[in-house]
Design a protein around this motif. Structure first.
Motif, short mmCIF file in Angstrom:
data_model
loop_
_atom_site.label_atom_id
_atom_site.label_comp_id
_atom_site.label_asym_id
_atom_site.label_seq_id
_atom_site.Cartn_x
_atom_site.Cartn_y
_atom_site.Cartn_z
N ALA A 63 0.77 -0.93 -0.23
CA ALA A 63 -0.01 0.17 0.13
C ALA A 63 0.99 1.39 -0.13
O ALA A 63 1.03 2.03 -0.91
N GLN A 64 1.94 1.03 1.10
CA GLN A 64 2.86 2.80 1.26
C GLN A 64 3.22 2.31 -0.39
O GLN A 64 3.98 3.79 -1.16
N ALA A 65 4.04 1.54 -1.32
CA ALA A 65 4.89 1.63 -1.92
C ALA A 65 3.68 2.62 -3.20
O ALA A 65 3.91 3.50 -4.34
N VAL A 66 1.92 1.36 -3.45
CA VAL A 66 1.35 2.63 -4.51
C VAL A 66 1.13 3.59 -4.22
O VAL A 66 1.01 4.66 -4.87
N GLU A 67 0.71 4.19 -3.21
CA GLU A 67 0.55 5.40 -2.33
C GLU A 67 1.55 6.52 -2.62
O GLU A 67 1.49 7.71 -3.03
N ALA A 123 2.93 6.60 -5.78
CA ALA A 123 2.88 6.71 -6.92
C ALA A 123 2.26 8.55 -7.33
O ALA A 123 2.99 9.29 -8.23
N ALA A 124 1.59 8.58 -6.26
CA ALA A 124 1.01 10.40 -6.68
C ALA A 124 1.55 11.29 -6.47
O ALA A 124 2.05 12.12 -6.93
N ALA A 125 2.69 11.08 -5.20
CA ALA A 125 3.67 12.04 -5.07
C ALA A 125 4.74 11.76 -6.37
O ALA A 125 5.02 13.44 -6.71
N VAL A 126 4.95 10.95 -6.77
CA VAL A 126 5.90 10.98 -7.97
C VAL A 126 5.37 11.36 -9.06
O VAL A 126 6.15 12.45 -9.62
N LEU A 127 4.07 11.45 -9.52
CA LEU A 127 3.21 12.13 -10.22
C LEU A 127 3.53 13.73 -10.59
O LEU A 127 3.88 14.06 -11.44
N SER A 128 3.48 14.18 -9.21
CA SER A 128 3.86 15.66 -9.54
C SER A 128 5.51 15.88 -9.91
O SER A 128 5.53 17.37 -9.97
N VAL A 129 6.56 15.26 -9.61
CA VAL A 129 7.61 15.24 -10.32
C VAL A 129 8.25 14.87 -11.36
O VAL A 129 9.61 14.79 -11.80
N VAL A 130 7.77 14.23 -11.81
CA VAL A 130 8.14 13.42 -13.76
C VAL A 130 8.32 14.37 -14.54
O VAL A 130 7.52 15.60 -14.68
N PRO A 131 9.31 14.65 -14.77
CA PRO A 131 10.45 16.07 -15.86
C PRO A 131 9.82 15.39 -16.47
O PRO A 131 9.34 14.31 -17.39
N GLU A 132 9.73 16.71 -17.39
CA GLU A 132 8.76 16.69 -18.30
C GLU A 132 9.41 16.06 -20.45
O GLU A 132 9.59 15.48 -20.98
N SER A 133 11.51 15.48 -19.48
CA SER A 133 11.74 14.78 -20.58
C SER A 133 11.79 13.11 -20.76
O SER A 133 11.82 13.27 -21.47
N ASN A 134 10.87 13.17 -19.11
CA ASN A 134 10.55 11.80 -19.56
C ASN A 134 10.50 11.57 -21.36
O ASN A 134 9.22 11.03 -21.26
N PRO A 135 11.34 10.14 -20.87
CA PRO A 135 10.70 9.58 -22.44
C PRO A 135 9.82 8.76 -22.75
O PRO A 135 8.41 8.80 -24.19
N ALA A 136 8.93 7.85 -21.98
CA ALA A 136 7.50 7.06 -21.49
C ALA A 136 6.46 8.07 -21.10
O ALA A 136 6.84 8.50 -19.96
N ALA A 193 4.19 8.82 -18.13
CA ALA A 193 3.74 8.28 -17.04
C ALA A 193 2.46 8.75 -16.03
O ALA A 193 3.40 10.07 -15.63
N ASP A 194 2.13 8.40 -16.63
CA ASP A 194 0.79 8.85 -15.57
C ASP A 194 0.31 8.26 -14.64
O ASP A 194 1.69 7.18 -13.94
N LEU A 195 -0.81 8.18 -13.41
CA LEU A 195 -0.88 7.46 -12.14
C LEU A 195 -1.13 5.73 -12.18
O LEU A 195 -0.09 5.69 -11.81
N GLU A 196 -1.79 5.42 -13.07
CA GLU A 196 -2.07 4.05 -13.44
C GLU A 196 0.14 3.38 -14.24
O GLU A 196 0.30 2.48 -13.19
N VAL A 197 0.50 4.84 -14.58
CA VAL A 197 1.83 3.78 -15.09
C VAL A 197 2.63 3.21 -13.44
O VAL A 197 3.66 2.88 -13.78
N LEU A 198 2.36 4.71 -13.13
CA LEU A 198 3.81 4.91 -11.46
C LEU A 198 3.38 3.70 -10.92
O LEU A 198 3.82 3.17 -10.66
N GLU A 199 1.76 3.43 -10.63
CA GLU A 199 1.79 2.91 -9.86
C GLU A 199 1.69 1.19 -9.91
O GLU A 199 1.97 0.35 -9.50
N THR A 200 1.45 0.93 -11.73
CA THR A 200 2.62 -0.46 -11.94
C THR A 200 3.65 -0.51 -11.53
O THR A 200 4.01 -1.92 -11.44
N LEU A 201 4.19 0.75 -12.16
CA LEU A 201 6.09 0.51 -11.87
C LEU A 201 6.51 0.79 -10.41
O LEU A 201 6.91 -0.59 -9.62
#
Ligand code: NAD
Length: 348
Positions: free
Chosen positions: A311-315, A317-330, A332-340
């Motif tokens: 649960a902590q790992a998945v939770e 994802a929301a904090a990561v979402l707000s800092v995903v660099p624009e340069s990221n090639p793939a 990376a929305d919330l669903e992708v980050l939660e899966t990762l």
């Protein structure tokens, strides 16, 4: 071919077996006469030995990973009380990070003697953690004036820590290839870092007291950090900072666990990085090269074994979402980050 590349001004010495003499020379060159020495309680004896010939104003061993803000405040107070004119950090990224926190507000020059492969010594990036949130920033004041790499100081670093720490270095290089300021120069540094670390880390694991293997690992570490400092933080670092700050996870092991998952996400969308990494690993693909290295090194592979709940790992994802660099090639929305993060938690 249009880009702006900035080199950081720093003296770097590879001086196996000569850290004491090199430190005295660098202190004289930087006109540091009353240093504050920063090391963990475990590293304090080594720090004392290396600085025995200097007029040390104070040895400070109140060091914590991820530099909690109160730990930084206490160190700044100690520096002020002892009227120091420079900082010498001996140890891993935690000791370096605390020296940077002091330099950030005092402008004191730092001399760094690393004993892990964290690589903080070669960057102008500081980090501070307040209430479970790790903030990072860039400031030229925190870049150590000189770094002394003495491979002899790392022969006692246990194989497990050497491996995780070395993969932290590798992550600096891999993530630099798609970071916000990735350019052809830091790509060359990153690629050579991957090539050297992929050879050095198995050699360190097989022969931990080999000075050439340890020196090669430092070489790769340094190149990886200069690439990272120049290119900035990519998605991998953003994820690890969120996890480290929120859950106080061990920094190096977290990097080791997360790296394959970010590579798997990004490599198909980053053909230049894919080609460079495959070549550097000497493997048919970047992921195959990393997998072979992990099979050899057997580092931690799950966030679960680092003590995180799913649960902590998945939770996170929301904090990561707000800092995903624009340069990221793939994408990376919330669903992708939660899966990762779920995959990193389970090691799948
Ligand atoms: P660390 O400094 O906490 O060291 C890990 C452990 O290894 C500690 O218990 C330490 O006492 C021990 N150790 C260190 N050297 C040893 C040796 N030679 N022999 C035996 N034991 C030894 O951890 P780290 O992974 O080196 O650094 C992590 C910290 O560095 C994190 O806070 C991270 O955010 C920071 N960091 C910052 C940057 C940056 O550019 N600002 C880059 C990388 C890491």
């Amino acid at each position: 071919m249009d880009f702006l590349h900035e080199w950081l001004p720093q003296r770097v010495r590879f001086d196996t077996g000569r850290a004491t003499a090199a430190l005295a020379e660098e202190a004289a060159s930087a006109a540091i006469a009353r240093p504050m020495v920063i090391a963990t309680p475990r590293g304090a004896a080594l720090a004392r030995t290396l600085t025995a010939g200097l007029d040390v104003a104070v040895l400070h061993d109140d060091v914590r990973e991820h530099v909690p803000a109160d730990v930084a405040e206490r160190a700044r107070t100690v520096a002020g009380e002892h009227d120091v004119d420079g900082l010498i950090c001996v140890g891993g990224g935690s000791a370096t990070g605390l020296a940077k926190a002091v330099a950030l507000t005092t402008g004191l020059p730092i001399l760094a003697v690393p004993t892990t492969y964290a690589g903080s010594e070669a960057t102008d990036i500081w980090g501070l953690t307040t209430d479970g949130v790790k903030r990072t920033g860039v400031d030229p004041q925190v870049l150590p004036k000189a770094v002394i790499y003495d491979a002899a100081l790392t022969v006692g670093l246990p194989v497990g820590l050497s491996t995780s720490s070395g993969l932290n270095a590798l992550a600096h290089a891999v993530d630099a290839l798609w970071a916000p300021r990735a350019d052809p120069i830091n790509a060359v540094l990153a690629t050579e870092a991957v090539r050297s670390l992929a050879a050095a880390l198995p050699a360190v694991a097989a022969t931990p007291d080999s000075l050439p293997a340890r020196a090669d690992a430092f070489y790769g570490t340094y190149l990886a950090s200069t690439a990272f400092a120049s290119a900035g933080s990519g998605l991998h670092h953003k994820i690890c900072h969120v996890l480290g700050g929120r859950y106080d996870l061990p920094h190096a092991a977290t990097h080791a666990v997360v790296l394959p998952h970010v590579l798997a996400l990004n490599a198909p969308h980053a053909p230049d990085a894919e080609r460079r990494l495959a070549e550097a690993f000497g493997a048919p693909s970047a992921s195959a090269g990393l997998r072979a290295l992990y099979d050899e090194l057997d580092p931690p592979r799950t966030l679960r074994e680092l003590g995180l709940s799913e649960a902590q790992a998945v939770e996170a994802a929301a904090a990561v979402l707000s800092v995903v660099p624009e340069s990221n090639p793939a994408p990376a929305d919330l669903e992708v980050l939660e899966t990762l993060l779920r995959s990193a938690w389970a090691g799948s």
